[in-house]
Write a protein that holds these residues in place. Structure first.
Motif, mmCIF file in Angstrom:
data_model
loop_
_atom_site.group_PDB
_atom_site.id
_atom_site.type_symbol
_atom_site.label_atom_id
_atom_site.label_comp_id
_atom_site.label_asym_id
_atom_site.label_seq_id
_atom_site.Cartn_x
_atom_site.Cartn_y
_atom_site.Cartn_z
ATOM 1 N N LEU A 93 1.022 -1.298 0.012
ATOM 2 C CA LEU A 93 0.087 0.026 -0.021
ATOM 3 C C LEU A 93 0.928 1.181 0.077
ATOM 4 N N GLN A 94 1.973 1.244 0.725
ATOM 5 C CA GLN A 94 2.709 2.360 0.744
ATOM 6 C C GLN A 94 3.619 2.553 -0.649
ATOM 7 N N GLU A 95 3.968 1.415 -1.070
ATOM 8 C CA GLU A 95 4.488 1.720 -2.547
ATOM 9 C C GLU A 95 3.526 2.199 -3.581
ATOM 10 N N ALA A 96 2.221 1.721 -3.520
ATOM 11 C CA ALA A 96 0.958 2.232 -4.378
ATOM 12 C C ALA A 96 1.033 3.784 -3.998
ATOM 13 N N TYR A 97 1.026 4.137 -2.625
ATOM 14 C CA TYR A 97 1.038 5.755 -2.512
ATOM 15 C C TYR A 97 2.079 6.530 -2.986
ATOM 16 N N GLN A 98 3.263 5.790 -3.063
ATOM 17 C CA GLN A 98 4.456 6.408 -3.528
ATOM 18 C C GLN A 98 4.330 6.533 -5.079
ATOM 19 N N GLU A 99 3.595 5.620 -5.530
ATOM 20 C CA GLU A 99 3.672 5.445 -7.204
ATOM 21 C C GLU A 99 2.583 6.706 -7.501
ATOM 22 N N LEU A 100 1.566 6.715 -6.759
ATOM 23 C CA LEU A 100 0.460 7.805 -6.939
ATOM 24 C C LEU A 100 1.047 9.133 -6.819
#
Length: 363
Positions: A135-142
């Motif tokens: 989830l944290q990685e997804a937020y960073q990608e966003l």
């Protein structure tokens, strides 16, 4: 993806009893986990400087540095605090279990432990860790995507705006009314998209803004922001009334943005009224203040109320009321950051009332 991570997961066992170490290592190896061993707290901390495991099995009672002290050291270290810790303790040691949770350990197993229970708890916390990481990685990608949108879309749109300005300056006098209206429409639409991008970026950053709380007088803030907004609309006839509001604990910058969005909406949707009316009031519950902003504007159909706080949701056309459809989403996010919630009621052509709650003892 998470299953793949589980097969490669590394677990650190911190225990000073050889028999316990041997048993745990055997169980974990059978599950294809990588295992690191530390026989005391100091050794564990040295190993953690070199490499971070995915989970730690920690014995409570050890010489020199017990499990509680080690847990405290780990959880107070920003680089290590995300590692889940499962305490290993005696079945009748309720105080140890309680203290372990107070120190932010994730779970515990009791000795003598059931192998199936131990493995179930390990798998559960590893899954939670990897899901959180994903989830944290997804937020960073966003976040990276939003910055890309800002750079890759805003720049050419702003260039289009400048080119239109130059075009009008050079050739505007030679164009008929229809062509001038078309160019004006293109200019407004490009500006509208730029504004939407800005609001989306503002919304995406909202959860990352650090909270710096202090005493905020809501009455003063409502009056100040209203005066700033109404100066931009000098021909408006608006009756604005603020009943006594509380002084609350909150982030002054976020609360200013909150009230700016609330009053901007109220003024926007009353713009066709001969006399716009906006009233701000407060009621109290046992543990919270409820702030209400009522207007006599366009209102809306309550059938669609659940959609209003979604990003880019609009119930009125851009031609009728300008806007990006992000304002209510920002309001909800700011209020949630302060431990409250926002909601809205309304009726078509009879106005709307936006409510938000703020806890009295705001943590």
């Amino acid at each position: 993806m998470i299953k793949m991570h589980l097969t490669k997961a590394e677990i650190m066992v911190v225990d000073d009893t050889p028999e316990h170490i041997e048993l745990l290592a055997s169980i974990l190896h059978d599950e294809n986990f990588k295992v690191r061993i530390a026989t005391n707290g100091h050794t564990a901390l040295e190993l953690l400087k070199q490499h971070h495991p995915d989970l730690i099995l920690l014995d409570v009672y050890m010489p020199e540095m017990d499990g509680f002290e080690l847990c405290k050291n780990i959880k107070n270290n920003p680089a290590l605090g995300h590692i889940p810790i499962i305490f290993i303790t005696a079945s009748n040691d309720e105080e140890s279990i309680k203290k372990g949770f107070e120190l932010k350990a994730q779970d515990y197993v009791v000795k003598p432990f059931n192998v199936s229970e131990l493995l179930a708890r390990i798998h559960t916390h590893l899954k939670l860790k990897f899901q959180t990481q994903a989830l944290q990685e997804a937020y960073q990608e966003l976040d990276q995507f939003c910055h890309s949108v800002s750079h890759d879309l805003k720049a050419p749109l702003q260039t289009i705006g400048k080119l239109i300005e130059h075009f009008i300056s050079d050739y505007g006098d030679n164009l008929d009314n229809e062509k001038n209206e078309l160019i004006d429409h293109i200019s407004k639409k490009s500006t509208e998209v730029v504004n939407m991008i800005d609001r989306l970026l503002e919304f995406s950053r909202m959860s990352k803004i650090e909270m710096n709380k202090e005493k905020v007088d809501l009455t003063q803030v409502f009056h100040k922001i209203y005066q700033e907004l109404i100066r931009l609309q000098p021909n408006r006839n608006v009756v604005f009334h603020v009943k006594p509001l509380p002084i609350i604990d909150g982030d002054p910058i976020l609360l200013r943005l909150l009230i700016l969005n609330i009053l901007s909406n109220a003024l926007k949707f009353t713009c066709y009224q001969e006399v716009g009316k906006v009233e701000v009031s407060c009621s109290e519950e046992t543990s919270a203040y409820i702030i209400a902003t009522k207007d006599n504007g366009k209102g809306f159909d309550m059938t669609y109320v659940n959609q209003l706080f979604d990003v880019f949701q609009r119930l009125h056309s851009q031609e009728e009321f300008e806007g990006s459809g992000v304002g209510l989403s920002i309001i909800q996010r700011i209020v949630k950051r302060h431990g409250g919630k926002a909601w809205i009621t309304g009726k078509i052509n009879e106005g709307a009332t936006l409510f938000f709650s703020i806890p009295k003892n705001n943590p």
